[in-house]
Write a protein that holds these residues in place. Structure first.
Motif, PDB file in Angstrom:
ATOM      1  N   ALA A 246     -72.175 -12.104  -4.299  1.00 57.97           N
ATOM      2  CA  ALA A 246     -72.209 -12.356  -5.744  1.00 57.97           C
ATOM      3  C   ALA A 246     -71.042 -13.239  -6.174  1.00 57.97           C
ATOM      4  O   ALA A 246     -71.196 -14.125  -7.035  1.00 57.97           O
ATOM      5  CB  ALA A 246     -72.187 -11.030  -6.500  1.00 57.97           C
ATOM      6  N   PHE A 247     -69.875 -13.017  -5.580  1.00 59.81           N
ATOM      7  CA  PHE A 247     -68.705 -13.828  -5.903  1.00 59.81           C
ATOM      8  C   PHE A 247     -68.926 -15.277  -5.490  1.00 59.81           C
ATOM      9  O   PHE A 247     -68.649 -16.205  -6.267  1.00 59.81           O
ATOM     10  CB  PHE A 247     -67.467 -13.265  -5.207  1.00 59.81           C
ATOM     11  N   LEU A 248     -69.411 -15.491  -4.270  1.00 66.03           N
ATOM     12  CA  LEU A 248     -69.657 -16.858  -3.791  1.00 66.03           C
ATOM     13  C   LEU A 248     -70.694 -17.568  -4.652  1.00 66.03           C
ATOM     14  O   LEU A 248     -70.630 -18.776  -4.850  1.00 66.03           O
ATOM     15  CB  LEU A 248     -70.127 -16.815  -2.335  1.00 66.03           C
ATOM     16  N   THR A 249     -71.635 -16.809  -5.190  1.00 69.70           N
ATOM     17  CA  THR A 249     -72.700 -17.388  -6.001  1.00 69.70           C
ATOM     18  C   THR A 249     -72.235 -17.746  -7.413  1.00 69.70           C
ATOM     19  O   THR A 249     -72.646 -18.779  -7.961  1.00 69.70           O
ATOM     20  CB  THR A 249     -73.887 -16.400  -6.106  1.00 69.70           C
ATOM     21  N   LEU A 250     -71.345 -16.940  -7.989  1.00 74.26           N
ATOM     22  CA  LEU A 250     -71.069 -17.048  -9.431  1.00 74.26           C
ATOM     23  C   LEU A 250     -69.624 -17.362  -9.798  1.00 74.26           C
ATOM     24  O   LEU A 250     -69.323 -17.493 -10.982  1.00 74.26           O
ATOM     25  CB  LEU A 250     -71.470 -15.737 -10.113  1.00 74.26           C
ATOM     26  N   HIS A 251     -68.720 -17.484  -8.824  1.00 73.70           N
ATOM     27  CA  HIS A 251     -67.303 -17.589  -9.190  1.00 73.70           C
ATOM     28  C   HIS A 251     -66.969 -18.865  -9.965  1.00 73.70           C
ATOM     29  O   HIS A 251     -65.962 -18.919 -10.672  1.00 73.70           O
ATOM     30  CB  HIS A 251     -66.418 -17.475  -7.944  1.00 73.70           C
TER      31      HIS A 251
ATOM     32  N   TYR B  71     -58.658   1.540  -2.179  1.00 76.27           N
ATOM     33  CA  TYR B  71     -58.378   0.764  -0.972  1.00 76.27           C
ATOM     34  C   TYR B  71     -59.375  -0.377  -0.818  1.00 76.27           C
ATOM     35  O   TYR B  71     -59.011  -1.520  -0.542  1.00 76.27           O
ATOM     36  CB  TYR B  71     -58.445   1.657   0.272  1.00 76.27           C
ATOM     37  N   ALA B  72     -60.661  -0.055  -0.992  1.00 77.38           N
ATOM     38  CA  ALA B  72     -61.712  -1.066  -0.833  1.00 77.38           C
ATOM     39  C   ALA B  72     -61.573  -2.169  -1.877  1.00 77.38           C
ATOM     40  O   ALA B  72     -61.732  -3.364  -1.566  1.00 77.38           O
ATOM     41  CB  ALA B  72     -63.093  -0.410  -0.942  1.00 77.38           C
ATOM     42  N   GLY B  73     -61.270  -1.789  -3.124  1.00 73.11           N
ATOM     43  CA  GLY B  73     -61.105  -2.785  -4.173  1.00 73.11           C
ATOM     44  C   GLY B  73     -59.926  -3.706  -3.911  1.00 73.11           C
ATOM     45  O   GLY B  73     -60.020  -4.924  -4.106  1.00 73.11           O
ATOM     46  N   THR B  74     -58.815  -3.135  -3.454  1.00 76.62           N
ATOM     47  CA  THR B  74     -57.638  -3.946  -3.122  1.00 76.62           C
ATOM     48  C   THR B  74     -57.945  -4.892  -1.978  1.00 76.62           C
ATOM     49  O   THR B  74     -57.570  -6.076  -2.010  1.00 76.62           O
ATOM     50  CB  THR B  74     -56.462  -3.030  -2.744  1.00 76.62           C
ATOM     51  N   PHE B  75     -58.642  -4.397  -0.961  1.00 75.97           N
ATOM     52  CA  PHE B  75     -59.028  -5.230   0.183  1.00 75.97           C
ATOM     53  C   PHE B  75     -59.934  -6.374  -0.267  1.00 75.97           C
ATOM     54  O   PHE B  75     -59.753  -7.532   0.132  1.00 75.97           O
ATOM     55  CB  PHE B  75     -59.735  -4.370   1.225  1.00 75.97           C
ATOM     56  N   MET B  76     -60.910  -6.073  -1.116  1.00 76.35           N
ATOM     57  CA  MET B  76     -61.834  -7.103  -1.578  1.00 76.35           C
ATOM     58  C   MET B  76     -61.115  -8.162  -2.406  1.00 76.35           C
ATOM     59  O   MET B  76     -61.449  -9.351  -2.324  1.00 76.35           O
ATOM     60  CB  MET B  76     -62.960  -6.474  -2.406  1.00 76.35           C
ATOM     61  N   TYR B  77     -60.120  -7.763  -3.180  1.00 77.91           N
ATOM     62  CA  TYR B  77     -59.372  -8.743  -3.964  1.00 77.91           C
ATOM     63  C   TYR B  77     -58.677  -9.741  -3.038  1.00 77.91           C
ATOM     64  O   TYR B  77     -58.681 -10.955  -3.304  1.00 77.91           O
ATOM     65  CB  TYR B  77     -58.337  -8.048  -4.849  1.00 77.91           C
TER      66      TYR B  77
ATOM     67  N   LEU C  63     -63.116 -13.730 -11.635  1.00 78.16           N
ATOM     68  CA  LEU C  63     -64.150 -12.982 -10.921  1.00 78.16           C
ATOM     69  C   LEU C  63     -63.605 -12.268  -9.683  1.00 78.16           C
ATOM     70  O   LEU C  63     -64.162 -11.256  -9.265  1.00 78.16           O
ATOM     71  CB  LEU C  63     -65.311 -13.899 -10.527  1.00 78.16           C
ATOM     72  N   SER C  64     -62.534 -12.778  -9.100  1.00 78.49           N
ATOM     73  CA  SER C  64     -61.951 -12.061  -7.952  1.00 78.49           C
ATOM     74  C   SER C  64     -61.417 -10.702  -8.401  1.00 78.49           C
ATOM     75  O   SER C  64     -61.568  -9.702  -7.687  1.00 78.49           O
ATOM     76  CB  SER C  64     -60.833 -12.887  -7.315  1.00 78.49           C
TER      77      SER C  64
ATOM     78  N   ILE D 141     -59.622 -10.552  -0.017  1.00 79.67           N
ATOM     79  CA  ILE D 141     -60.658 -11.384   0.603  1.00 79.67           C
ATOM     80  C   ILE D 141     -61.168 -12.442  -0.368  1.00 79.67           C
ATOM     81  O   ILE D 141     -61.265 -13.637  -0.031  1.00 79.67           O
ATOM     82  CB  ILE D 141     -61.850 -10.507   1.074  1.00 79.67           C
ATOM     83  N   LEU D 142     -61.479 -12.045  -1.585  1.00 82.19           N
ATOM     84  CA  LEU D 142     -62.045 -12.980  -2.561  1.00 82.19           C
ATOM     85  C   LEU D 142     -61.023 -14.042  -2.964  1.00 82.19           C
ATOM     86  O   LEU D 142     -61.388 -15.197  -3.193  1.00 82.19           O
ATOM     87  CB  LEU D 142     -62.531 -12.223  -3.802  1.00 82.19           C
ATOM     88  N   THR D 143     -59.756 -13.640  -3.062  1.00 85.05           N
ATOM     89  CA  THR D 143     -58.716 -14.603  -3.386  1.00 85.05           C
ATOM     90  C   THR D 143     -58.556 -15.612  -2.264  1.00 85.05           C
ATOM     91  O   THR D 143     -58.352 -16.814  -2.502  1.00 85.05           O
ATOM     92  CB  THR D 143     -57.375 -13.892  -3.636  1.00 85.05           C
ATOM     93  N   TYR D 144     -58.677 -15.143  -1.019  1.00 84.34           N
ATOM     94  CA  TYR D 144     -58.548 -16.035   0.144  1.00 84.34           C
ATOM     95  C   TYR D 144     -59.718 -17.012   0.208  1.00 84.34           C
ATOM     96  O   TYR D 144     -59.540 -18.185   0.576  1.00 84.34           O
ATOM     97  CB  TYR D 144     -58.489 -15.196   1.424  1.00 84.34           C
ATOM     98  N   ILE D 145     -60.910 -16.559  -0.162  1.00 83.96           N
ATOM     99  CA  ILE D 145     -62.102 -17.406  -0.079  1.00 83.96           C
ATOM    100  C   ILE D 145     -61.960 -18.646  -0.947  1.00 83.96           C
ATOM    101  O   ILE D 145     -62.342 -19.755  -0.553  1.00 83.96           O
ATOM    102  CB  ILE D 145     -63.358 -16.600  -0.527  1.00 83.96           C
TER     103      ILE D 145
END
Length: 398
Positions: free
Chosen positions: A114-119, A385-391, A125-126, A393-397
């Motif tokens: 969803a992030f890759l599609t709409l950011h 933990y999962a939310g922090t990890f995803m942040y 969005l991250s 990842i999304l910031t790195y993308i």
């Protein structure tokens, strides 16, 4: 000329009265009326505060609101984690635990897609993706904690809440209907008969006996855990140098006050499981604090911002849920999970343990009510933990 609000931002007692009374009314309406239950108390709390602020009854910013962010939100975390004994979860609900973790992975995959599609079209969005990951693995307490941690703009938080709760109402209806669909009956295992007697529902939802000491121990334990965690995180940030990768990782994890609070609470509950299991009222107090948070995040929200951002966030949330449920169904089918287990696990991640228990009770799956409540509370533990990890990842993308 800018016209100020009718109630001044430093009118502390009046603002506290409005916030707490409206949070109470939101809970009352949700539990008393079907229409309110459908749209959720969170939406009622948020929209009511939006109306008051947009029509200049209350201010859009105030030290009172800051107090909710700084103190009420952290305090709600341990209160809602006191029922999350991971030792008990592993002993009693291993099968549900596995499919719950699969649904959680689906949430993370869906958030990424969803992030890759709409950011490109949704700002921040991250941060929103991280918040929704925490919420769609744990619940409102994780959403609140991650919102505070990432300092997401309040109008975007409000838009996310509107999209989240609106889509969740439709999703819950889908989960209710799915066991009756012909293709579900043909392709998935099931061994539960429908038993939705009024007596069984009432016996489960009947009021709990709570003593004064329960309230005292709950609040005292929560405040102590918050104080220790936040002070320890502050000292770690000050004293531990970031001279190499290992020390940087230590500071990033243990120097994060919310992650440290989650971890410390988890350890304490695992060690003194019997004490916290018998402690009544902590979940109810924690839930009420979260409703206070929902009122406050509505105060700075602009109707114009929500109208422009919420539609895209609807799509964002729908993509997450498609991956959550889709992966759960595929893996569940491959490993012979029953459809009841699959749907409850997906419900527990997306809507939290309470809505999952409501689904189990409503469908007559009485043997799964207790286990899904236990498993659902695990989401409160791993959501941050999962939310922090995803942040990360999304910031790195991007």
């Amino acid at each position: 000329m800018v016209i100020g609000a009718f109630i001044a931002k430093d009118d502390t007692w009046t603002l506290w009265a409005i916030i707490i009374v409206w949070a109470t009314m939101s809970l009352f309406l949700e539990q008393r009326y079907q229409w309110a239950s459908t749209i959720s108390g969170a939406i009622i709390a948020l929209v009511g505060a939006m109306l008051l602020s947009n029509f200049k009854v209350i201010p859009t910013s105030s030290p009172v609101y800051d107090t909710v962010w700084d103190y009420i939100v952290p305090l709600s975390i341990p209160l809602l984690l006191f029922s999350s004994n991971i030792m008990k979860i592993w002993r009693e609900s291993r099968r549900l635990l596995i499919i719950f973790l699969i649904a959680s992975i689906g949430t993370m995959l869906g958030t990424t897609v969803a992030f890759l599609t709409l950011h490109q079209w949704i700002p921040f969005l991250s941060k929103i993706g991280a918040m929704m990951t925490g919420s769609y693995i744990g619940g409102g307490v994780n959403f609140a904690a991650l919102s505070s941690k990432f300092e997401t703009p309040s109008d975007m938080i409000s838009s996310a809440v509107v999209a989240d709760n609106s889509v969740m109402a439709l999703y819950f209806m889908l989960l209710i209907a799915m066991p009756s669909l012909p293709w579900i009956k043909n392709y998935f295992l099931t061994d539960y008969k429908k038993d939705v007697s009024r007596e069984s529902r009432q016996s489960y939802w009947q009021p709990k006996k709570i003593q004064l000491l329960d309230i005292a121990f709950s609040v005292a334990s929560a405040i102590a855990l918050v104080a220790i965690s936040f002070k320890a995180a502050e000292l770690i940030q000050q004293w531990v140098p970031k001279s190499n990768l290992i020390l940087t990782l230590i500071v990033s994890f243990f120097g994060d006050s919310y992650l440290l609070l989650t971890t410390l609470t988890l350890i304490v509950v695992a060690i003194w499981g019997d004490f916290f299991e018998k402690l009544a009222g902590a979940t109810e107090i924690g839930t009420f604090l979260i409703y206070i948070f929902f009122v406050v995040i509505g105060t700075p929200a602009s109707f114009a911002t929500i109208i422009t951002t919420a539609p895209l966030l609807f799509i964002f949330v729908i993509i997450i849920l498609i991956f959550n449920l889709g992966l759960s169904l595929v893996v569940g089918k491959l490993f012979n999970f029953k459809i009841e287990e699959i749907l409850l696990a997906s419900n527990a991640t997306a809507g939290g343990p309470t809505t999952a228990a409501a689904l189990a009770i409503g469908k007559g799956w009485s043997g799964l009510v207790g286990p899904i409540l236990i498993i659902g509370t695990l989401g409160y533990v791993i959501g941050n933990y999962a939310g922090t990890f995803m942040y990360q990842i999304l910031t790195y993308i991007v």
